[in-house]
Every structure is written in structure tokens, then in C-alpha cells.
Design an enzyme around this catalytic site. Structure first.
Site, short mmCIF file in Angstrom:
data_model
loop_
_atom_site.label_atom_id
_atom_site.label_comp_id
_atom_site.label_asym_id
_atom_site.label_seq_id
_atom_site.Cartn_x
_atom_site.Cartn_y
_atom_site.Cartn_z
N GLU A 54 0.82 -1.23 0.00
CA GLU A 54 0.00 0.00 0.00
C GLU A 54 0.85 1.27 0.00
OE1 GLU A 54 -3.02 0.03 -0.74
OE2 GLU A 54 -4.36 -0.92 0.70
N THR A 66 -3.83 10.78 -3.12
CA THR A 66 -4.25 10.39 -1.78
C THR A 66 -4.61 11.64 -1.00
OG1 THR A 66 -3.57 9.42 0.32
CG2 THR A 66 -1.81 10.25 -1.08
#
Ligand code: HSE
Length: 317
Positions: A129, A181
Site C-alpha cells: 500500500e 491520496t
């Protein structure tokens, strides 16, 4: 050549108040991952299907990083070819990057017959991730791997609990976030009152799961003081739409993972009405992709014998 083909499901992380510690698995959309062992002694990635603009450089791809970590930790030198068959869009908070990383770890464990414990698989997959959000959060990878509702009981060391639930209906408005993000905008500075409420809501979520009370579950997932204020502000019409969704009788509503997809938990009879409200509010947003009527799933990554007929699992209905 040893190979395995896997169904890798979408997941919705955080589930309201459980920032980085809660996630649940969805019946659709999903990706498929094919993993092949070979003698070339390096890791390669091939991408097909929709949305094929995600990086294929092994160090920049969640699946690539997870495979490198797996081989390093187990001291294995092995060529691995990863084929990512994209059927769901990326950058929408549906855990597609986590699903790829988790599927690779699941597949390697099986092909190499290592039989590693689940927490170790999750600990390896979460490092993948880092390639997408810059942080090794375990929520999406655990949900993809195990299915069900996930509680990350501990990060140090990683320890994850899977809780089965009745497979309740969910409506998703799938929307891309405008930046890679949004984690960097979250301040974690919520003050004493909200902190206490946040903890109370997390506890209520777990209690609702144990008592199999979907209404109570919905209520408890509707509040989040950590990520929702920041991410919600970046979704045009989000807060008004959430109110309308709840007024229409949904049990709960919040943002899926890092956003910008929005999900609602409701009775099956309400799915069309909730989808219509989402469509009216969000479909003019250039980041809107589609609506999905789905269900929570107690099943995670699984081996499939052949590719499902190619279909973008995110439909416009
Ligand atoms: N828990 C993660 C986050 C999930 O909120 O950033 C990302 O999908």
C-alpha cells in the site's frame, strides 16, 4: 509453469469511524489477478482491462511491492509474472490497489505451498500500500484477503479479526478523487469531545455486528470526525446528499476508504431510491463514474478456474 487465477474483491475501508482499523468486503466490483511462477528470476507486471494507467514499474505498484516484500522476507529467489486484469476503477476508495497486493500474497503463499498465517500475509500485503497512499495501512488488504468485516486489533504487531455479518445491501456512488491520496490533509486533531464520540461509535459498530443489528450498524458508521470532514468537503454536494440519503431511510452513509466514492447501507427495497438520490447529486461531477448496487460479502480473495467473461463490474444502472 505454476500459475493461479484469483478473484480480488473491492473493499470499503474505515467504514465510518474506524480510520485504518475497519473495512468490509463487497460482492462487486472486483479485479482478477493471474500469478505465474517462472525461471526468469525477476518480478514483472502486465496490466489489462479498464483503467490501465496504473504504474507497471514493480517498485511503484502495490502488487509489485508486495511480491518483492514476500520474496525478501522468505528469502526466495523466484521469477514472478503478475497479470492485473482491471475490472474496477482505481483512485476511487474501493481498495483496488490493496486487492491486487493481497491477491499476490495469497497466490504466492498457495503456489509456493508455504501455508503462512493470515496475519503474516496481511503484514506483507500492507507494505504494498505504500506505493499508492504512502502508508502501510492494513484495512483494505485484510478485507480483500479474508472477506467479512475487518477489525485491525493491533498494528504492532499486525493482528486482524474477521467478523462475519449478514450480507446486507450497499449502494455505491463510484467517484474518483482528484488527487492520488488525501491522507496528508487529515490532521488527527479532533479534540476531547469528538475523540470520545469517535471511540463510542467504533464500539457501537462492533456491538451492532455482534447483535446482528444492521440499523444500529448503519447509525454507528454514519459519524466520523477524523477523515470525513476533510474528504467530504472535497466531494461536491456530499453533506447535503448524505442527509437526503438518510432521510430516505438508509441505515447509514459515509465515504468509502480514501474517497471519493460514497456508500450507503440500506434495506434491499431502498436500493433503487438511494441510487437515484446519488445519481441526481453526483452524476454531473466530472469525477463520477457509476452507481453500483451490491452487497457486503463474507468471502475474500478466491481462486477461480477461468476469467469471468470480461465485463467492467462497475455498471451505469
Ligand atoms: N484507511 C485508508 C485511508 C483507506 O483512509 O486512507 C484507503 O482506502
Amino acid at each position: 509453469m505454476k500459475e493461479i487465477l484469483l478473484h480480488a474483491p473491492a473493499t470499503t475501508a474505515n467504514v465510518g469511524p474506524g480510520y485504518d482499523i475497519f473495512a468490509l468486503t463487497l460482492q462487486n466490483p472486483n479485479d482478477e489477478i493471474r500469478l505465474q511462477l517462472n525461471n526468469f528470476n525477476k518480478v514483472t507486471i502486465e496490466l489489462s482491462g479498464e483503467d490501465s494507467d496504473i504504474p507497471v514499474n514493480v517498485n511503484d505498484n502495490t502488487a509489485g511491492l508486495a511480491v518483492l516484500e514476500f520474496l525478501k522476507r522468505k528469502n526466495i529467489s523466484q521469477g514472478v509474472h503478475i497479470q492485473i486484469i482491471k475490472k474496477m476503477p482505481s483512485g476511487c476508495g474501493l481498495g483496488t490497489t490493496g486487492a491486487s497486493a493481497a491477491a499476490c500474497v495469497f497466490g504466492l503463499n498457495k503456489l509456493l505451498e508455504l501455508n503462512l498465517p493470515k496475519n503474516e500475509l496481511i503484514d506483507i500485503a500492507r507494505l504494498g500500500e505504500v506505493a499508492s497512499g504512502g502508508s502501510p495501512h492494513a484495512d483494505n488488504v485484510a478485507a480483500a484477503l479474508l472477506g467479512g468485516f475487518i477489525l485491525v486489533k493491533s498494528y504492532n504487531p499486525v493482528d486482524v479479526l474477521k467478523l462475519d455479518m449478514p450480507e446486507f445491501p450497499i449502494v455505491l456512488a463510484v467517484m474518483r478523487k482528484s488527487q492520488r491520496t488525501t491522507r496528508g490533509f487529515i490532521t488527527y486533531d479532533i479534540g476531547e469531545e469528538k475523540l470520545k464520540e469517535q471511540i463510542a461509535h467504533c464500539s457501537s459498530v462492533i456491538n451492532a455486528i455482534h447483535t446482528k443489528d444492521i440499523e444500529e450498524f448503519g447509525k454507528a458508521i454514519t459519524t466520523d470526525y477524523v477523515a470525513e470532514p476533510i474528504r467530504g468537503a472535497a466531494i461536491p454536494n456530499y453533506f447535503e446528499t448524505k442527509k437526503a440519503i438518510l432521510r430516505a431511510g438508509a441505515y447509514g452513509c459515509n465515504i468509502s476508504g480514501g474517497g471519493s466514492s460514497v456508500f450507503a447501507v440500506c434495506d434491499e427495497k431502498k436500493q433503487d431510491e438511494i441510487a437515484e438520490i446519488m445519481k441526481k447529486s453526483f452524476s454531473s461531477n466530472p469525477n463520477f463514474i457509476c452507481l453500483v448496487k451490491t452487497k457486503m460479502s463474507n468471502e475474500g480473495i478466491r481462486e477461480i478456474l477461468k476469467n469471468a467473461p470480461f465485463q467492467y463490474t462497475c455498471s451505469q444502472d
